[in-house]
Design an enzyme around this catalytic site. Structure first.
Site, mmCIF file in Angstrom:
data_model
loop_
_atom_site.group_PDB
_atom_site.id
_atom_site.type_symbol
_atom_site.label_atom_id
_atom_site.label_comp_id
_atom_site.label_asym_id
_atom_site.label_seq_id
_atom_site.Cartn_x
_atom_site.Cartn_y
_atom_site.Cartn_z
ATOM 1 N N CYS A 79 0.860 -1.186 0.000
ATOM 2 C CA CYS A 79 0.000 0.000 0.000
ATOM 3 C C CYS A 79 0.891 1.229 0.000
ATOM 4 O O CYS A 79 1.820 1.327 0.796
ATOM 5 C CB CYS A 79 -0.898 -0.002 1.230
ATOM 6 S SG CYS A 79 -1.857 1.505 1.383
ATOM 7 N N CYS A 109 0.175 6.568 6.765
ATOM 8 C CA CYS A 109 -1.214 6.586 7.232
ATOM 9 C C CYS A 109 -1.250 5.887 8.580
ATOM 10 O O CYS A 109 -0.544 4.929 8.807
ATOM 11 C CB CYS A 109 -2.091 5.879 6.214
ATOM 12 S SG CYS A 109 -3.411 4.918 6.897
ATOM 13 N N CYS A 155 -8.193 2.142 0.176
ATOM 14 C CA CYS A 155 -7.735 1.449 1.378
ATOM 15 C C CYS A 155 -8.063 -0.035 1.258
ATOM 16 O O CYS A 155 -9.197 -0.412 0.975
ATOM 17 C CB CYS A 155 -8.408 2.046 2.607
ATOM 18 S SG CYS A 155 -8.055 1.102 4.084
ATOM 19 N N GLN A 201 -19.834 -3.937 15.331
ATOM 20 C CA GLN A 201 -18.481 -4.441 15.099
ATOM 21 C C GLN A 201 -18.091 -4.192 13.641
ATOM 22 O O GLN A 201 -18.846 -4.551 12.745
ATOM 23 C CB GLN A 201 -18.438 -5.938 15.403
ATOM 24 C CG GLN A 201 -18.773 -6.284 16.856
ATOM 25 C CD GLN A 201 -17.642 -5.947 17.817
ATOM 26 O OE1 GLN A 201 -16.525 -5.675 17.408
ATOM 27 N NE2 GLN A 201 -17.953 -5.953 19.100
ATOM 28 N N TYR A 236 -22.798 -2.910 28.270
ATOM 29 C CA TYR A 236 -22.239 -2.265 27.072
ATOM 30 C C TYR A 236 -22.712 -3.033 25.825
ATOM 31 O O TYR A 236 -21.912 -3.502 25.024
ATOM 32 C CB TYR A 236 -20.710 -2.220 27.113
ATOM 33 C CG TYR A 236 -20.141 -1.555 28.338
ATOM 34 C CD1 TYR A 236 -19.948 -0.170 28.370
ATOM 35 C CD2 TYR A 236 -19.811 -2.303 29.466
ATOM 36 C CE1 TYR A 236 -19.433 0.442 29.494
ATOM 37 C CE2 TYR A 236 -19.295 -1.692 30.601
ATOM 38 C CZ TYR A 236 -19.103 -0.328 30.605
ATOM 39 O OH TYR A 236 -18.595 0.272 31.731
ATOM 40 N N GLU A 279 -26.944 -0.220 27.864
ATOM 41 C CA GLU A 279 -26.185 0.573 26.889
ATOM 42 C C GLU A 279 -26.565 2.040 27.079
ATOM 43 O O GLU A 279 -27.709 2.356 27.369
ATOM 44 C CB GLU A 279 -26.539 0.060 25.482
ATOM 45 C CG GLU A 279 -26.312 0.986 24.331
ATOM 46 C CD GLU A 279 -24.835 1.279 24.079
ATOM 47 O OE1 GLU A 279 -23.999 0.356 24.120
ATOM 48 O OE2 GLU A 279 -24.526 2.467 23.845
ATOM 49 N N CYS A 293 -11.462 -4.371 23.631
ATOM 50 C CA CYS A 293 -10.693 -3.947 22.454
ATOM 51 C C CYS A 293 -9.400 -3.270 22.903
ATOM 52 O O CYS A 293 -8.697 -2.666 22.103
ATOM 53 C CB CYS A 293 -11.524 -3.026 21.578
ATOM 54 S SG CYS A 293 -12.172 -1.611 22.458
HETATM 55 N N1 SAH Z 1 -21.341 -5.295 22.718
HETATM 56 C C1 SAH Z 1 -21.607 -4.438 21.592
HETATM 57 C C2 SAH Z 1 -21.023 -3.034 21.750
HETATM 58 C C3 SAH Z 1 -19.615 -2.918 22.235
HETATM 59 S S1 SAH Z 1 -18.872 -1.325 22.042
HETATM 60 C C4 SAH Z 1 -21.153 -5.075 20.308
HETATM 61 O O1 SAH Z 1 -20.432 -6.064 20.322
HETATM 62 O O2 SAH Z 1 -21.550 -4.598 19.247
HETATM 63 C C5 SAH Z 1 -19.113 -0.559 23.584
HETATM 64 C C6 SAH Z 1 -20.505 0.007 23.784
HETATM 65 O O3 SAH Z 1 -20.529 0.624 25.069
HETATM 66 C C7 SAH Z 1 -20.914 1.094 22.795
HETATM 67 O O4 SAH Z 1 -22.159 0.763 22.234
HETATM 68 C C8 SAH Z 1 -21.033 2.352 23.664
HETATM 69 O O5 SAH Z 1 -22.052 3.227 23.235
HETATM 70 C C9 SAH Z 1 -21.355 1.764 25.018
HETATM 71 N N2 SAH Z 1 -21.004 2.600 26.187
HETATM 72 C C10 SAH Z 1 -19.995 3.482 26.320
HETATM 73 N N3 SAH Z 1 -19.957 3.978 27.565
HETATM 74 C C11 SAH Z 1 -20.973 3.391 28.259
HETATM 75 C C12 SAH Z 1 -21.435 3.488 29.604
HETATM 76 N N4 SAH Z 1 -20.834 4.293 30.489
HETATM 77 N N5 SAH Z 1 -22.486 2.729 29.964
HETATM 78 C C13 SAH Z 1 -23.097 1.904 29.075
HETATM 79 N N6 SAH Z 1 -22.698 1.776 27.780
HETATM 80 C C14 SAH Z 1 -21.649 2.508 27.374
#
Ligand code: SAH
Length: 455
Positions: A74, A80, A162, A286, A315, A336, A411
């Site tokens: 690339c 980048c 990309c 994701q 989350y 969430e 992550c």
């Molecule tokens: N489990 C999901 C999202 C993971 S990403 C998946 O696999 O798709 C993390 C998530 O946490 C996001 O959606 C974000 O909006 C949420 N988040 C961030 N801070 C938070 C908090 N204080 N309380 C609850 N959710 C939160």
């Protein structure tokens, strides 16, 4: 006295990698970081920054190449900020990521001798991203450009092809840029805080092919937007949703809180783990769908569900992990903070005929305390926080609810290691640590950890 100075030309053996994917060598006892280097390289490099305790250098010549090296394919690499491993073979990248997870657990978490699996990967390392967020800027001739921020800066590097992206992103990007230049729209300038267009966000659902194009702008009144809509829709009938997201804050955060749909639907649909998934612009999803299926199946395996358990999915985003476990659990409770994501999660339960899931919009820490006070006793807690990880309060509340198992998807292995040390102190044993390569060629690494309550 620094052991090298700016503009010095030095010879280095590269012996390690940083968490950000730079190679490291030592010169007169001082660590020198080199982007685009590989462990085992001997290089001649010019020092571009010399600090008291470390230096940064740029490769001039590879004197002896590492056995791991391959041809980087690339032109934007390594300037980048995206890929950091285009120049080494894929197996080495997987090994580096496993090592990185192990280092985090030991150095940050003080956790030795953990059972860490080899990094899991489905082997797809190109075109895996289902979303792009191109920053919009202006070049020295005043033309609107889009691309990527260069490593550690906000200088935009143009890159029209990309290799991590779905191919349609380039074409949509080109249509957008041509339109913006033809009609003399302005790009937002972070210094003057003036200008309209900030980011071009595109999400493509891999299974259905549906595309959402979102223009992040300081204002919803974008002149000639109808012309852009016309061009986009005539380019592809897969474009089901065009949205303006308003972000007028002085911030690094890409999206603002308000969305205005200017064409088609507010949502697109994808399929994940056999479930139809509705996605709004503001919902997290994701970015590597196929690899996420493997990630979720590991999380589900670690949860060891037999249909009798209550699962708390903290989350939860658009509800995806929890919903993929719903067929094997008694009850799913998702939490969430983003209201649009919770609306998607509820709808996702509904359209898939899932009746044993409920979703709460709120901060995970506060919601967990509330659930505990309501005497909810989850058998399994799933955690999937953003990069900053968990708070000590939330960890404590989770442990107070005394679930048999906790599955922690992260992550960011560094914050996860910090949090695991707290779980460990509070009586949760780490049973399995599995790195998953959700973001091939980049420095990022996902992990799934299974903990169980010590009896
Ligand atoms: N489990 C999901 C999202 C993971 S990403 C998946 O696999 O798709 C993390 C998530 O946490 C996001 O959606 C974000 O909006 C949420 N988040 C961030 N801070 C938070 C908090 N204080 N309380 C609850 N959710 C939160």
């Amino acid at each position: 006295m620094a052991s090298c100075n700016k503009n010095d030309i030095i010879t280095l053996e590269l012996t390690g990698m940083t968490s950000e994917g730079s190679a490291v060598g030592h010169y007169n006892g001082m660590a020198v970081f080199v982007a685009g280097g590989a462990v085992g390289d001997a290089v001649s490099a010019v020092v571009i920054k010399a600090k008291k305790t470390y230096a940064i250098a740029k490769i001039l010549e590879i004197i002896t190449p590492s056995a791991d090296r391959i041809e980087a394919d690339c032109q934007a690499f390594p300037s980048c900020g995206g890929c950091v491993y285009r120049h080494i073979n894929y197996q080495s990248e997987l090994d580096i990521k496993k090592q990185f997870v192990e280092d985090c657990m030991r150095r940050i978490g003080g956790l030795d001798n953990l059972p860490i699996d080899n990094t899991v990967s489905n082997g797809i390392i190109e075109g895996y991203r289902n979303k792009c967020e191109f920053p919009v800027g202006t070049d020295k001739n005043g033309r609107i450009i889009t691309g990527f921020y260069s490593y550690h800066s906000h200088r935009i590097i143009e890159c029209d092809n990309c290799r991590l992206h779905s191919a349609v992103f380039s074409e949509i990007n080109r249509i957008f840029k041509d339109w913006a230049n033809e009609y003399h729209l302005t790009a937002y300038d972070e210094n003057t805080k003036k200008g309209l267009l900030r980011h071009l966000y595109i999400r493509r659902a891999e299974v259905t092919g549906e595309i959402c194009v979102c223009i992040v702008a300081t204002n919803k009144n974008i002149s000639h937007i109808d012309e852009l809509i016309k061009r986009l829709v005539s380019y592809s009938t897969d474009i089901k949703s065009i949205v303006i997201n308003i972000n007028n804050k002085d911030t690094n955060v890409i999206l603002g809180g308000e969305c205005v749909t200017v064409y088609g639907s507010d949502y697109i649909y994808d399929v994940l783990c056999g479930l139809k998934i509705r996605l709004s612009v503001l919902s997290f999803y994701q970015i590597n769908r196929a690899q996420a299926e493997q990630l979720y199946s590991i999380a589900k395996e670690y949860a060891q569900l037999d249909g009798t358990q209550t699962v708390l999915d903290l989350y939860c985003g658009a509800g995806t992990i929890g919903l993929s476990c719903a067929d094997s659990a008694k009850q799913i409770i998702g939490v969430e903070i983003i209201p649009e994501a919770i609306k998607d999660a509820k709808e996702n339960a509904h359209i898939n005929g899932i009746k044993n899931a409920r979703f709460i919009c709120g901060d995970a820490e506060q919601a967990a305390i509330k659930l505990k006070n309501e005497n909810i006793t989850p058998d399994v807690i799933l955690l999937d926080p953003p990069r900053k990880g968990l708070t000590e309060q939330l960890i404590k509340t989770c442990c107070d609810m005394s679930p048999k198992r906790i599955v922690y998807v992260s992550c960011n292995p560094a914050t996860q290691a910090r949090d695991l040390a707290v779980f460990d102190k509070l009586g949760y044993r780490i049973e399995k640590v599995t790195p998953v390569n959700m973001f091939p060629r980049t420095a990022h690494c996902e992990t799934v950890v299974l903990m169980s309550r010590a009896e």
